[in-house]
Write a protein that holds these residues in place. Structure first.
Motif, PDB file in Angstrom:
ATOM      1  N   ALA A 233       0.964  -1.198  -0.010  1.00 25.70           N
ATOM      2  CA  ALA A 233       0.070  -0.088   0.054  1.00 25.70           C
ATOM      3  C   ALA A 233       0.817   1.146  -0.136  1.00 25.70           C
ATOM      4  CB  ALA A 233      -1.004   0.079   1.164  1.00 25.70           C
ATOM      5  N   PHE A 234       2.032   1.203   0.937  1.00 23.93           N
ATOM      6  CA  PHE A 234       2.811   2.358   0.583  1.00 23.93           C
ATOM      7  C   PHE A 234       3.628   2.604  -0.465  1.00 23.93           C
ATOM      8  CE2 PHE A 234       7.254   3.898   1.137  1.00 23.93           C
ATOM      9  CZ  PHE A 234       6.879   5.311   1.840  1.00 23.93           C
ATOM     10  N   LEU A 235       4.161   1.490  -1.095  1.00 23.33           N
ATOM     11  CA  LEU A 235       4.829   1.749  -2.333  1.00 23.33           C
ATOM     12  C   LEU A 235       3.846   2.082  -3.528  1.00 23.33           C
ATOM     13  CD1 LEU A 235       7.295  -1.472  -2.217  1.00 23.33           C
ATOM     14  CD2 LEU A 235       7.626   0.914  -1.782  1.00 23.33           C
ATOM     15  N   HIS A 236       2.533   1.300  -3.418  1.00 20.45           N
ATOM     16  CA  HIS A 236       1.803   1.849  -4.590  1.00 20.45           C
ATOM     17  C   HIS A 236       1.244   3.455  -4.449  1.00 20.45           C
ATOM     18  CE1 HIS A 236      -2.608   2.282  -5.918  1.00 20.45           C
ATOM     19  NE2 HIS A 236      -2.114   1.857  -6.987  1.00 20.45           N
ATOM     20  N   ALA A 237       1.224   3.984  -3.413  1.00 18.53           N
ATOM     21  CA  ALA A 237       0.757   5.338  -3.017  1.00 18.53           C
ATOM     22  C   ALA A 237       1.906   6.498  -3.194  1.00 18.53           C
ATOM     23  CB  ALA A 237       0.182   5.638  -1.605  1.00 18.53           C
ATOM     24  N   TYR A 238       3.178   5.915  -2.780  1.00 17.51           N
ATOM     25  CA  TYR A 238       4.223   6.772  -2.646  1.00 17.51           C
ATOM     26  C   TYR A 238       4.915   6.692  -3.988  1.00 17.51           C
ATOM     27  CZ  TYR A 238       7.966   9.596  -0.652  1.00 17.51           C
ATOM     28  OH  TYR A 238       8.791  10.838  -0.172  1.00 17.51           O
ATOM     29  N   VAL A 239       5.423   5.413  -4.505  1.00 18.92           N
ATOM     30  CA  VAL A 239       6.166   5.338  -5.680  1.00 18.92           C
ATOM     31  C   VAL A 239       5.136   5.391  -6.998  1.00 18.92           C
ATOM     32  CG1 VAL A 239       7.787   3.898  -6.729  1.00 18.92           C
ATOM     33  CG2 VAL A 239       7.771   4.185  -4.226  1.00 18.92           C
ATOM     34  N   LEU A 240       4.647   4.238  -7.155  1.00 22.50           N
ATOM     35  CA  LEU A 240       3.719   3.972  -8.298  1.00 22.50           C
ATOM     36  C   LEU A 240       2.836   5.269  -8.746  1.00 22.50           C
ATOM     37  CD1 LEU A 240       3.056   2.194 -10.768  1.00 22.50           C
ATOM     38  CD2 LEU A 240       1.333   1.014  -9.145  1.00 22.50           C
ATOM     39  N   ARG A 241       2.046   5.778  -7.669  1.00 26.07           N
ATOM     40  CA  ARG A 241       1.137   6.717  -7.908  1.00 26.07           C
ATOM     41  C   ARG A 241       1.781   8.262  -7.735  1.00 26.07           C
ATOM     42  NH1 ARG A 241      -4.182   5.407  -8.091  1.00 26.07           N
ATOM     43  NH2 ARG A 241      -4.333   7.582  -8.548  1.00 26.07           N
ATOM     44  N   LEU A 242       3.128   8.342  -7.325  1.00 31.83           N
ATOM     45  CA  LEU A 242       3.999   9.237  -7.357  1.00 31.83           C
ATOM     46  C   LEU A 242       3.635  10.476  -6.274  1.00 31.83           C
ATOM     47  CD1 LEU A 242       4.001  10.396 -11.158  1.00 31.83           C
ATOM     48  CD2 LEU A 242       5.549   9.071  -9.961  1.00 31.83           C
ATOM     49  N   GLY A 243       3.131   9.535  -5.064  1.00 31.46           N
ATOM     50  CA  GLY A 243       3.049  10.427  -3.882  1.00 31.46           C
ATOM     51  C   GLY A 243       4.309  11.243  -3.506  1.00 31.46           C
ATOM     52  N   VAL A 244       5.431  10.789  -3.768  1.00 28.21           N
ATOM     53  CA  VAL A 244       6.820  11.204  -3.462  1.00 28.21           C
ATOM     54  C   VAL A 244       6.711  12.819  -3.881  1.00 28.21           C
ATOM     55  CG1 VAL A 244       7.985  10.758  -5.648  1.00 28.21           C
ATOM     56  CG2 VAL A 244       9.247  11.141  -3.574  1.00 28.21           C
ATOM     57  N   LEU A 245       6.240  13.190  -4.896  1.00 32.90           N
ATOM     58  CA  LEU A 245       6.062  14.280  -5.580  1.00 32.90           C
ATOM     59  C   LEU A 245       5.237  15.490  -4.922  1.00 32.90           C
ATOM     60  CD1 LEU A 245       5.844  13.712  -9.372  1.00 32.90           C
ATOM     61  CD2 LEU A 245       7.937  13.853  -7.991  1.00 32.90           C
ATOM     62  N   ASP A 246       4.607  15.039  -3.883  1.00 33.98           N
ATOM     63  CA  ASP A 246       3.755  15.817  -2.852  1.00 33.98           C
ATOM     64  C   ASP A 246       4.353  16.055  -1.600  1.00 33.98           C
ATOM     65  OD1 ASP A 246       1.266  16.374  -4.149  1.00 33.98           O
ATOM     66  OD2 ASP A 246       0.669  14.333  -3.980  1.00 33.98           O
TER      67      ASP A 246
END
Length: 344
Positions: A248-261
């Motif tokens: 869930a973390f990788l999906h939100a933060y990496v795959l869905r580019l949450g890191v850009l927020d």
């Protein structure tokens, strides 16, 4: 300006902090009902001051729950109903999109609307947003009676599931913002209850029944991976995968580019991981068997207090329910709360 022929329903219980931010965006709709469950913080007065029709609600701990009760009971002037949580704010673009849809004539029986998280005043551009069937033709939709009355943490509003739809569904292009004005402690309280509910229905197979009854996401101008694969298929796959908190973390933060927020994106991704960690921990604790209750007398007391909800021998009896152990994650005064359709 002509009123939008849609009846809006806002369900509340002690939402004085959120309602003044929610109701102004609903002014263009033909009517707005605030269905209140005994608020004592001034919520009814705020609703009246914004011209909403206040309707009292008292749950009898049976079906229908609050959303379906609204569809069955409220004196709607229109067939199209929009459910809005008190901590949701319709954007001007979404209001205009709904106005155009009603003017041209809806082609579907219900429409999905994305919820854009707002963390510490910042609208998240990326990461995982929630999505729910919020705009409904009440003649062709119904919230099913899920067998969850035995779960001690269950509340008066339908849980993390969508209504059944007699017809096709569509998806609107513009989101509504999800911004809770209450302290962060309310978020932890709410998700502690959500995870109790999800752990219980995952543990004994009820989740599969819930997924089977859900409609898939309809078409939109910008179809997502979930829309292409299918909502039910994606949920079934995620339910069976190991390591859900990390995924869930990788999906939100990496795959869905949450890191850009930035920091807000990291916090939101960690919150999703924390939620699924809670669900897994509660399922593993319940798997320890009846002896686990001997370690937590308060859990045993809670279990015994709700055993009369369902008859003896029922496969979904309260003895199978999963409850949070007393800890920093569990507060003594958790308010009833309208859940959404994703991790909120």
């Amino acid at each position: 300006m002509t009123a939008i022929p849609v009846s809006v329903v806002v369900m509340t219980r002690n939402e004085a902090a959120n309602l003044p931010h929610c109701l102004p965006a609903l002014a263009r709709f033909a009517e707005c009902f605030v269905v209140d469950s005994g608020s004592d913080d001034g919520t009814p007065d705020i609703a009246r001051s914004h011209g909403a029709r206040l309707v009292p609600f008292r749950w009898n701990r049976r079906y229908p729950k609050k959303k379906q009760w609204c569809l069955d009971t409220l004196p709607f002037a229109h067939d199209w109903v929009l459910f809005v949580d008190a901590d949701e704010r319709l954007t001007a673009e979404l209001v205009e999109e709904i106005a155009r849809l009603m003017a041209s004539g809806p082609a579907c029986a219900a429409y999905w609307i994305d919820g854009r998280p707002v963390l510490r005043g910042r609208r998240l551009r990326f990461g995982c947003w929630n999505r729910k069937l919020a705009l409904l033709d009440r003649r062709r939709t119904r919230f099913p009676d899920q067998p969850d009355l035995d779960i001690a943490a269950m509340w008066e509003v339908e849980g993390h599931y969508q209504p059944q739809v007699a017809g096709t569904t569509g998806r609107l292009c513009h989101p509504m913002d999800h911004e809770d004005a209450k302290p962060l402690s309310a978020w932890f309280d709410r998700h502690n209850r959500y995870s109790d509910w999800e752990a219980a229905i995952r543990a004994d197979g009820r989740m599969e029944r819930l997924i089977t009854g859900e409609p898939d996401v309809g078409s939109s101008a910008f179809p997502s991976l979930r829309a292409l694969i299918g909502r039910r298929m994606q949920k079934r796959l995620f339910q069976r995968l190991p390591g859900r908190p990390l995924l869930a973390f990788l999906h939100a933060y990496v795959l869905r580019l949450g890191v850009l927020d930035g920091a807000a994106g990291l916090d939101h991704a960690l919150a999703r991981a924390f939620y699924y960690w809670q669900v897994g921990l509660k399922m593993r604790s319940a798997a320890m068997g009846a002896g686990a209750f001997d370690r937590f007398p308060s859990i045993r007391a809670a279990s015994e207090s709700v055993r009369t909800v369902r008859p003896a021998g029922d496969p979904y009896s309260s003895s199978n329910a999963i409850r949070s152990p007393p800890s920093a994650l569990s507060r003594s005064k958790v308010r009833l709360r309208t859940p959404g359709s994703s991790i909120r």
